[in-house]
Design a protein around this motif. Structure first.
Motif, PDB file in Angstrom:
ATOM      1  N   LEU B   2      90.652  81.066  -5.791  1.00 53.47           N
ATOM      2  CA  LEU B   2      89.923  80.404  -4.713  1.00 53.47           C
ATOM      3  C   LEU B   2      90.545  79.033  -4.481  1.00 53.47           C
ATOM      4  N   THR B   3      90.905  78.763  -3.237  1.00 50.26           N
ATOM      5  CA  THR B   3      91.476  77.464  -2.901  1.00 50.26           C
ATOM      6  C   THR B   3      90.686  76.864  -1.750  1.00 50.26           C
ATOM      7  N   ILE B   4      90.218  75.649  -1.954  1.00 46.09           N
ATOM      8  CA  ILE B   4      89.494  74.952  -0.890  1.00 46.09           C
ATOM      9  C   ILE B   4      90.273  73.691  -0.577  1.00 46.09           C
ATOM     10  N   ARG B   5      90.590  73.527   0.703  1.00 42.09           N
ATOM     11  CA  ARG B   5      91.331  72.328   1.093  1.00 42.09           C
ATOM     12  C   ARG B   5      90.599  71.602   2.199  1.00 42.09           C
ATOM     13  N   ASN B   6      90.310  70.342   1.938  1.00 43.31           N
ATOM     14  CA  ASN B   6      89.773  69.447   2.958  1.00 43.31           C
ATOM     15  C   ASN B   6      88.558  70.051   3.672  1.00 43.31           C
ATOM     16  N   LEU B   7      87.627  70.542   2.889  1.00 39.84           N
ATOM     17  CA  LEU B   7      86.436  71.176   3.465  1.00 39.84           C
ATOM     18  C   LEU B   7      85.461  70.108   3.960  1.00 39.84           C
ATOM     19  N   ARG B   8      85.090  70.241   5.233  1.00 37.21           N
ATOM     20  CA  ARG B   8      84.074  69.365   5.807  1.00 37.21           C
ATOM     21  C   ARG B   8      82.982  70.248   6.376  1.00 37.21           C
ATOM     22  N   VAL B  20      86.614  68.041   1.038  1.00 41.86           N
ATOM     23  CA  VAL B  20      86.623  68.340  -0.394  1.00 41.86           C
ATOM     24  C   VAL B  20      87.701  69.377  -0.681  1.00 41.86           C
ATOM     25  N   SER B  21      88.429  69.176  -1.763  1.00 39.77           N
ATOM     26  CA  SER B  21      89.418  70.173  -2.160  1.00 39.77           C
ATOM     27  C   SER B  21      89.152  70.596  -3.601  1.00 39.77           C
ATOM     28  N   LEU B  22      89.430  71.873  -3.857  1.00 44.93           N
ATOM     29  CA  LEU B  22      89.110  72.411  -5.186  1.00 44.93           C
ATOM     30  C   LEU B  22      89.852  73.728  -5.350  1.00 44.93           C
ATOM     31  N   SER B  23      90.195  74.078  -6.560  1.00 45.87           N
ATOM     32  CA  SER B  23      90.803  75.389  -6.741  1.00 45.87           C
ATOM     33  C   SER B  23      90.286  76.027  -8.030  1.00 45.87           C
ATOM     34  N   VAL B  24      90.217  77.331  -8.015  1.00 42.11           N
ATOM     35  CA  VAL B  24      89.792  78.084  -9.194  1.00 42.11           C
ATOM     36  C   VAL B  24      90.830  79.158  -9.440  1.00 42.11           C
ATOM     37  N   ARG B  25      91.371  79.185 -10.658  1.00 43.27           N
ATOM     38  CA  ARG B  25      92.359  80.217 -10.976  1.00 43.27           C
ATOM     39  C   ARG B  25      91.666  81.439 -11.578  1.00 43.27           C
ATOM     40  N   ARG B  26      92.328  82.545 -11.498  1.00 51.08           N
ATOM     41  CA  ARG B  26      91.797  83.798 -12.029  1.00 51.08           C
ATOM     42  C   ARG B  26      91.412  83.645 -13.505  1.00 51.08           C
ATOM     43  N   GLY B  27      90.219  84.109 -13.854  1.00 47.92           N
ATOM     44  CA  GLY B  27      89.800  84.108 -15.246  1.00 47.92           C
ATOM     45  C   GLY B  27      89.267  82.776 -15.745  1.00 47.92           C
ATOM     46  N   GLU B  28      89.168  81.807 -14.859  1.00 43.94           N
ATOM     47  CA  GLU B  28      88.689  80.484 -15.269  1.00 43.94           C
ATOM     48  C   GLU B  28      87.188  80.359 -15.064  1.00 43.94           C
ATOM     49  N   VAL B  29      86.581  79.440 -15.832  1.00 43.60           N
ATOM     50  CA  VAL B  29      85.261  78.954 -15.460  1.00 43.60           C
ATOM     51  C   VAL B  29      85.461  77.516 -15.021  1.00 43.60           C
ATOM     52  N   VAL B  30      85.161  77.253 -13.762  1.00 42.01           N
ATOM     53  CA  VAL B  30      85.291  75.888 -13.255  1.00 42.01           C
ATOM     54  C   VAL B  30      83.898  75.350 -12.993  1.00 42.01           C
ATOM     55  N   ALA B  31      83.629  74.172 -13.560  1.00 43.99           N
ATOM     56  CA  ALA B  31      82.316  73.560 -13.368  1.00 43.99           C
ATOM     57  C   ALA B  31      82.405  72.520 -12.264  1.00 43.99           C
ATOM     58  N   PRO B  52      76.809  77.857   8.572  1.00 46.43           N
ATOM     59  CA  PRO B  52      77.360  78.305   9.850  1.00 46.43           C
ATOM     60  C   PRO B  52      78.588  77.527  10.313  1.00 46.43           C
ATOM     61  N   GLN B  53      78.622  76.217  10.042  1.00 48.16           N
ATOM     62  CA  GLN B  53      79.685  75.400  10.621  1.00 48.16           C
ATOM     63  C   GLN B  53      80.426  74.621   9.557  1.00 48.16           C
ATOM     64  N   TRP B  54      81.721  74.845   9.431  1.00 41.71           N
ATOM     65  CA  TRP B  54      82.526  73.979   8.571  1.00 41.71           C
ATOM     66  C   TRP B  54      83.970  74.019   9.033  1.00 41.71           C
ATOM     67  N   THR B  55      84.728  72.992   8.663  1.00 41.43           N
ATOM     68  CA  THR B  55      86.148  72.982   8.992  1.00 41.43           C
ATOM     69  C   THR B  55      86.930  72.798   7.700  1.00 41.43           C
ATOM     70  N   GLY B  56      88.223  72.988   7.801  1.00 40.25           N
ATOM     71  CA  GLY B  56      89.053  72.923   6.609  1.00 40.25           C
ATOM     72  C   GLY B  56      89.529  74.314   6.276  1.00 40.25           C
ATOM     73  N   GLU B  57      89.957  74.486   5.029  1.00 42.68           N
ATOM     74  CA  GLU B  57      90.537  75.769   4.669  1.00 42.68           C
ATOM     75  C   GLU B  57      89.899  76.281   3.385  1.00 42.68           C
ATOM     76  N   ARG B 214      82.240  63.717  -1.746  1.00 40.58           N
ATOM     77  CA  ARG B 214      83.659  63.511  -2.054  1.00 40.58           C
ATOM     78  C   ARG B 214      83.920  63.850  -3.514  1.00 40.58           C
ATOM     79  N   MET B 215      85.110  64.407  -3.765  1.00 40.92           N
ATOM     80  CA  MET B 215      85.504  64.706  -5.126  1.00 40.92           C
ATOM     81  C   MET B 215      85.967  63.396  -5.770  1.00 40.92           C
ATOM     82  N   VAL B 216      85.274  62.944  -6.815  1.00 45.73           N
ATOM     83  CA  VAL B 216      85.670  61.664  -7.403  1.00 45.73           C
ATOM     84  C   VAL B 216      86.485  61.828  -8.677  1.00 45.73           C
ATOM     85  N   LEU B 217      86.334  62.964  -9.338  1.00 43.29           N
ATOM     86  CA  LEU B 217      87.050  63.176 -10.594  1.00 43.29           C
ATOM     87  C   LEU B 217      87.357  64.647 -10.748  1.00 43.29           C
TER      88      LEU B 217
END
Lengths: 315, 247
Positions: B2-8, B20-31, B52-57, B214-217
């Motif tokens: 799962l890849t999220i880029r610049n989600l608004r 917001v950007s975030l990624s999850v690799r196969r087999g991971e637990v991401v908190a 219903p409404q969002w932009t980004g990838e 916003r992703m701070v850490l």
């Protein structure tokens, strides 16, 4: 309902219909039972939409009228046989409901009530004003009766049996439907659309489909009504009829197949019993409905079942 | 995976997620941790198609999820366990579970669904005991298990969990986390949203901290657990301890 109980209930119901069809010979009672049967179909159709899927419609009289006027126009103006008109009328009702339902059912709650109310009013205006086809305010006469083989099915014993056989089939089908994958999705829809969507249910489509199914059942009732009574007029398909249908569902019990039967019976029989109050008839009628709602808010079916269980656990 | 880029995205004119950007690799637990109102649930809703409404990838297995409806996203293999459980109270436990298999039953996979049901019962034996009872009478913990079981019935490859432990007794919290760990070992991928940052980060491989949209850490979960900022803000350590510790 489990398979065994369903079989038992259906058999008992079929038995009751068979006994009643032989025992009831008074023409007035036969007519009353026929009307109850038609109303049961109406209540059942609306209950699938309201009780299970949780979507209100205040405009179902339009589909009732569509069934009645559809077959009336095809048989009297165009000389079709009722059996040829039958599939066309039902398909038309389903298609119209789907096309209207898809956008309208995006609304919910009060807004959906308003939207469907508009639909009912449009239907009524068309039935009343399209003189050349519907006969306008004075209605349509001379709708031919149904015939099977050489037998004419008209008001009386034959019509009563016909209506109740249709009711029995509709009950059986709806009962199966409620217990299926679709039925689970419907009940989920009534509960929470978001959660249903998260389970993979296409909520927009399913709502339109059940609206359409409910319209088909309602149009079927209209079809039977037109051919049994032989005369239809717009006043039978007005706003009050839509309200009466909602009342039957609520009084009988939401999300209850047999509740539709109770609701239709009460709403049909009550005015007959209340004739003794003459001038005060409508007031007593309203009072009875209020009392039922106050003391049995979940409808007659649930209320009576709860009362029976209460008696059982006490003894 | 799962890849999220610049989600608004947000609700109406109010933007909750500001890129917001975030990624999850196969087999991971991401908190994904953060305070109330940070936008955690909104992010999950966007991924599962309920916003219903969002932009980004947003890409799942390289496929864009923009414009897809929830059922299509479920069909791709993303399961959601919504916040507040969203079970169907009047329906029986087994009907709730079967509802999760809605799309698979439509394809006629009755045998697969029954097997899955057995698997869920094995994971959550209490659900098997109460299978005929209405879901509404289950306890909070049991309802949470039911919600997880229902999401598993969709046979997801990735599970989005929205605050699965909120309001549960410590023993149950531990139980839920154990089950997540077990499912990860069976190669399920998780995006776990939690206010219980301590527990979530202890379990997760990696973590993200979301603050007011916003992703701070971000980083390895263990490092985040040690991070002073996270400790102060989300792990509920006494503020004094930090101030004095720094002096």
């Amino acid at each position: 309902m489990t398979g065994k109980r369903r079989l038992w209930a259906t058999t008992a119901f079929a038995g009751a219909i068979a006994v009643a069809s032989m025992a009831v010979s008074n023409a007035y009672h036969q007519q009353l039972l026929t009307v109850i049967g038609i109303h049961t179909l109406l209540a059942l159709g609306l209950n699938m939409l309201m009780g299970y899927a949780g979507q209100i419609s205040l405009g179902h009289a339009a589909f009732y009228g569509l069934g009645a006027y559809g077959t009336g126009i095809l048989t009297t103006h165009y000389g079709w046989s009722p059996w040829a008109a039958f599939p066309l009328v039902l398909v038309a009702a389903g298609a119209v409901a789907y096309v209207i339902g898809r956008p309208t059912l995006k609304l919910s709650g009060y807004y959906l009530a308003m939207g469907t109310l508009g639909l009912g009013i449009i239907g009524h205006v068309i039935f009343r004003e399209w003189d050349s086809m519907t006969g306008g305010a004075s209605g349509m006469v001379g709708i031919p009766p149904l015939q099977v083989g050489g037998t004419v099915l008209s008001l009386g014993r034959s019509g009563m049996i016909l209506v109740w056989v249709v009711v029995l089939m509709a009950f059986f089908f709806c009962d199966r439907l409620v217990d299926s994958r679709i039925g689970r999705a419907l009940r989920a829809l009534g509960d929470s659309q978001g959660a249903a969507a998260a389970c993979g249910v296409d909520t927009g489509r399913l709502k339109a489909v059940i609206f359409s199914f409910s319209a088909v059942l309602t149009a079927l009732a209209g079809f039977l009504y037109a051919h049994l009574v032989g005369f239809i007029s717009p006043s039978s398909f007005d706003f009050l009829m839509s309200i009466r249908m909602v009342t039957m569902v609520v009084i009988g019990g939401m999300a209850s197949i047999y509740g539709s039967l109770f609701g239709a019976s009460v709403i049909t029989l009550l005015p007959e019993w209340l004739h003794v109050f003459s001038d005060y008839e409508m007031m007593v009628y309203g009072l009875v409905l209020m009392l039922v709602m106050i003391f049995l808010p979940q409808g007659l079916t649930r209320g009576v079942l709860d009362a029976l269980e209460g008696v059982k656990s006490e003894s | 995976m799962l890849t999220i880029r610049n989600l608004r995205g947000g609700y109406g004119r109010i933007e909750v997620l500001h890129g917001v950007s975030l990624s999850v690799r196969r087999g991971e637990v991401v908190a994904l941790v953060g305070a109330n109102g940070a936008g955690k649930s909104t992010l999950l809703k966007a991924v599962s198609g309920l916003l219903p409404q969002w932009t980004g990838e947003v890409l799942f297995d390289g496929r864009p999820l923009q414009g897809k409806k929830p059922p299509e996203i479920v069909a791709l293999g993303v399961g959601l366990v919504p916040e507040g459980r969203w079970i169907f109270p009047p329906m029986s436990v087994v009907d709730n579970l079967r509802l999760g298999a809605y799309l698979r039953l439509r394809r006629g996979d009755h045998k697969g669904v029954e097997e899955e049901l057995e698997r869920v019962y094995e994971l959550f034996p209490i659900l098997a005991e109460r299978r005929r009872q209405p879901a509404g009478i289950l306890s909070g913990g049991e309802q949470q298990m039911l919600a997880m079981g229902r999401a598993l019935m969709t046979r997801p490859r990735m599970l989005l969990l929205d605050e699965p432990t909120t309001g549960l007794a410590p023993l149950l919290v531990e139980k839920i986390f154990q089950i997540i760990a077990r499912l990860r070992d069976e190669s399920l991928t998780f995006l776990l949203v939690e206010q219980n940052a301590q527990g979530a980060l202890a379990l997760a491989d990696r973590g993200y901290v979301l603050e007011t949209g916003r992703m701070v850490l971000q980083g390895r979960a263990r490092e985040l657990l040690e991070d002073q900022e996270v400790k102060r803000a989300y792990l509920g350590r006494d503020y004094k301890e930090f101030v004095e510790g720094r002096v």
